[in-house]
Motif scaffolding. Sequence first.
Motif, PDB file in Angstrom:
ATOM      1  N   VAL A   1      -5.114  15.543 -45.051  1.00 53.29           N
ATOM      2  CA  VAL A   1      -5.510  16.846 -45.095  1.00 53.29           C
ATOM      3  C   VAL A   1      -5.827  17.999 -45.678  1.00 53.29           C
ATOM      4  O   VAL A   1      -6.939  18.563 -45.503  1.00 53.29           O
ATOM      5  N   ARG A   2      -5.204  18.045 -46.711  1.00 52.06           N
ATOM      6  CA  ARG A   2      -4.643  18.881 -47.602  1.00 52.06           C
ATOM      7  C   ARG A   2      -6.096  18.862 -48.458  1.00 52.06           C
ATOM      8  O   ARG A   2      -6.789  19.594 -49.106  1.00 52.06           O
ATOM      9  N   PHE A   3      -5.943  17.330 -48.685  1.00 52.84           N
ATOM     10  CA  PHE A   3      -7.273  16.997 -49.656  1.00 52.84           C
ATOM     11  C   PHE A   3      -8.383  17.319 -49.219  1.00 52.84           C
ATOM     12  O   PHE A   3     -10.190  17.369 -50.160  1.00 52.84           O
ATOM     13  N   LEU A   4      -8.449  16.779 -47.673  1.00 49.44           N
ATOM     14  CA  LEU A   4      -9.963  16.898 -46.974  1.00 49.44           C
ATOM     15  C   LEU A   4     -10.200  18.674 -47.118  1.00 49.44           C
ATOM     16  O   LEU A   4     -11.869  18.894 -47.187  1.00 49.44           O
ATOM     17  N   ALA A   5      -9.693  19.322 -46.447  1.00 47.74           N
ATOM     18  CA  ALA A   5      -9.881  20.975 -47.067  1.00 47.74           C
ATOM     19  C   ALA A   5     -10.089  21.229 -47.807  1.00 47.74           C
ATOM     20  O   ALA A   5     -11.160  22.104 -48.108  1.00 47.74           O
ATOM     21  N   GLU A   6      -9.421  20.637 -49.622  1.00 48.37           N
ATOM     22  CA  GLU A   6      -9.311  21.071 -50.799  1.00 48.37           C
ATOM     23  C   GLU A   6     -10.974  20.287 -50.997  1.00 48.37           C
ATOM     24  O   GLU A   6     -12.559  21.192 -51.559  1.00 48.37           O
ATOM     25  N   HIS A   7     -11.697  19.049 -50.261  1.00 44.70           N
ATOM     26  CA  HIS A   7     -12.405  18.696 -50.909  1.00 44.70           C
ATOM     27  C   HIS A   7     -13.940  18.760 -50.030  1.00 44.70           C
ATOM     28  O   HIS A   7     -15.816  18.447 -50.457  1.00 44.70           O
ATOM     29  N   ALA A   8     -14.199  19.050 -48.512  1.00 41.96           N
ATOM     30  CA  ALA A   8     -14.655  19.229 -47.632  1.00 41.96           C
ATOM     31  C   ALA A   8     -14.917  20.311 -46.806  1.00 41.96           C
ATOM     32  O   ALA A   8     -15.816  20.538 -45.623  1.00 41.96           O
ATOM     33  N   GLY A   9     -13.920  21.214 -47.646  1.00 40.55           N
ATOM     34  CA  GLY A   9     -14.020  22.425 -46.084  1.00 40.55           C
ATOM     35  C   GLY A   9     -12.924  22.532 -44.637  1.00 40.55           C
ATOM     36  O   GLY A   9     -12.897  21.574 -44.952  1.00 40.55           O
ATOM     37  N   ASP A  10     -12.856  23.631 -44.781  1.00 36.42           N
ATOM     38  CA  ASP A  10     -12.388  23.799 -43.445  1.00 36.42           C
ATOM     39  C   ASP A  10     -13.534  23.775 -41.809  1.00 36.42           C
ATOM     40  O   ASP A  10     -12.658  22.781 -41.132  1.00 36.42           O
ATOM     41  N   ASP A  11     -14.550  23.095 -42.289  1.00 38.10           N
ATOM     42  CA  ASP A  11     -15.037  22.585 -41.051  1.00 38.10           C
ATOM     43  C   ASP A  11     -14.949  21.135 -41.081  1.00 38.10           C
ATOM     44  O   ASP A  11     -14.903  20.469 -39.673  1.00 38.10           O
ATOM     45  N   ALA A  12     -14.232  20.512 -42.652  1.00 41.46           N
ATOM     46  CA  ALA A  12     -14.198  18.802 -41.917  1.00 41.46           C
ATOM     47  C   ALA A  12     -13.242  19.191 -41.341  1.00 41.46           C
ATOM     48  O   ALA A  12     -12.682  18.294 -40.425  1.00 41.46           O
ATOM     49  N   VAL A  13     -11.477  19.954 -41.501  1.00 40.34           N
ATOM     50  CA  VAL A  13     -10.417  19.996 -40.897  1.00 40.34           C
ATOM     51  C   VAL A  13     -10.787  20.283 -39.497  1.00 40.34           C
ATOM     52  O   VAL A  13     -10.262  19.447 -38.936  1.00 40.34           O
ATOM     53  N   ARG A  14     -11.337  20.931 -39.280  1.00 41.31           N
ATOM     54  CA  ARG A  14     -12.340  21.609 -37.612  1.00 41.31           C
ATOM     55  C   ARG A  14     -11.951  19.706 -36.923  1.00 41.31           C
ATOM     56  O   ARG A  14     -12.071  19.281 -36.049  1.00 41.31           O
ATOM     57  N   ALA A  15     -13.030  19.549 -37.895  1.00 40.48           N
ATOM     58  CA  ALA A  15     -13.746  18.052 -37.174  1.00 40.48           C
ATOM     59  C   ALA A  15     -12.458  16.938 -37.057  1.00 40.48           C
ATOM     60  O   ALA A  15     -13.571  16.367 -35.832  1.00 40.48           O
ATOM     61  N   PHE A  16     -11.834  17.103 -38.003  1.00 35.06           N
ATOM     62  CA  PHE A  16     -11.293  15.940 -38.222  1.00 35.06           C
ATOM     63  C   PHE A  16     -10.066  15.944 -36.083  1.00 35.06           C
ATOM     64  O   PHE A  16      -9.813  15.657 -36.100  1.00 35.06           O
ATOM     65  N   ALA A  17      -9.332  17.147 -36.924  1.00 36.83           N
ATOM     66  CA  ALA A  17      -8.790  17.700 -35.252  1.00 36.83           C
ATOM     67  C   ALA A  17      -9.303  17.569 -34.020  1.00 36.83           C
ATOM     68  O   ALA A  17      -9.030  17.279 -33.228  1.00 36.83           O
ATOM     69  N   GLU A  18     -10.782  17.445 -34.222  1.00 40.02           N
ATOM     70  CA  GLU A  18     -11.718  17.559 -32.818  1.00 40.02           C
ATOM     71  C   GLU A  18     -11.148  15.811 -32.917  1.00 40.02           C
ATOM     72  O   GLU A  18     -10.873  15.921 -31.314  1.00 40.02           O
ATOM     73  N   SER A  19     -11.668  15.235 -33.131  1.00 38.26           N
ATOM     74  CA  SER A  19     -11.878  13.342 -33.277  1.00 38.26           C
ATOM     75  C   SER A  19     -10.466  13.185 -32.913  1.00 38.26           C
ATOM     76  O   SER A  19     -10.446  12.117 -32.049  1.00 38.26           O
TER      77      SER A  19
END
Length: 250
Positions: free
Chosen positions: A116-134
């Motif tokens: 998830v840290r990698f996702l945040a660093e390379h795709a941003g907070d919106d990607a983390v949010r989308a992952f959490a919702e999914s």
Amino acid sequence: MKKQDTFDQHDGGQSSAATGVPVQVTAEGRTRNEVARLLLEQGPMTAVAVAEQLGISPTAVRRHLDVLLADAEAETREAPRRGPRGRGRPAKLFLLTEQGRARFGHAYDDLAVAAVRFLAEHAGDDAVRAFAESRVAALVEPYRDSVTSEAAPASRAEALATALTREGYAASTRQVGAGEQLCQHHCPVAHVAAEFPQLCEAETEAFAKLLGTHVQRLATIARGDAACTTHVPADTPGDEARSPNGGTTA
């Protein structure tokens, strides 16, 4: 003194003067852990082979194996026969299950945080949010019908607690004032949510939509609380507050 003698002495139920904790509990747990570790490192094994390795009686080993089996930490399979089939039952081999291997720890939590840290660093907070919702959608969707078939928010909360328990969250409900408290006594992703609260936020929003009412998260295991506690009010908002997907606009 032999291990067998030490084990029998501990089995007698003496207490530690320093801690006041019965030595029996400590010795039982330590020996059971030795049995489990041997299965981890050398299994599948027979009870006799475990006893020989640890230097304790087969009877004592079988007692620990029975507990591991009852706790779903171990399972059995028949030992392959060598030579002509003889009389009697084939020997049982004992091996650890995934649950049993978990007692020795694993790096799943660290791997999840790193991902998830990698996702945040390379795709941003919106990607983390989308992952959490999914993630939370995949968690609750199989139980949508069973939850939404209940009319009252309290009944829906109870149905949701049952669903969450099936998913490993050890959830329950209790009436508090003019509402219900949904308590999750275990959180499989607490280690990740401690760094990424988006997981908790997405979960709270999903609960609100599923329950058909505004909910309030009061405590989370990720923040160091004893349980994740969500307040579910007893009254249901009017239809004008509902969103098209059956949730609320709040």
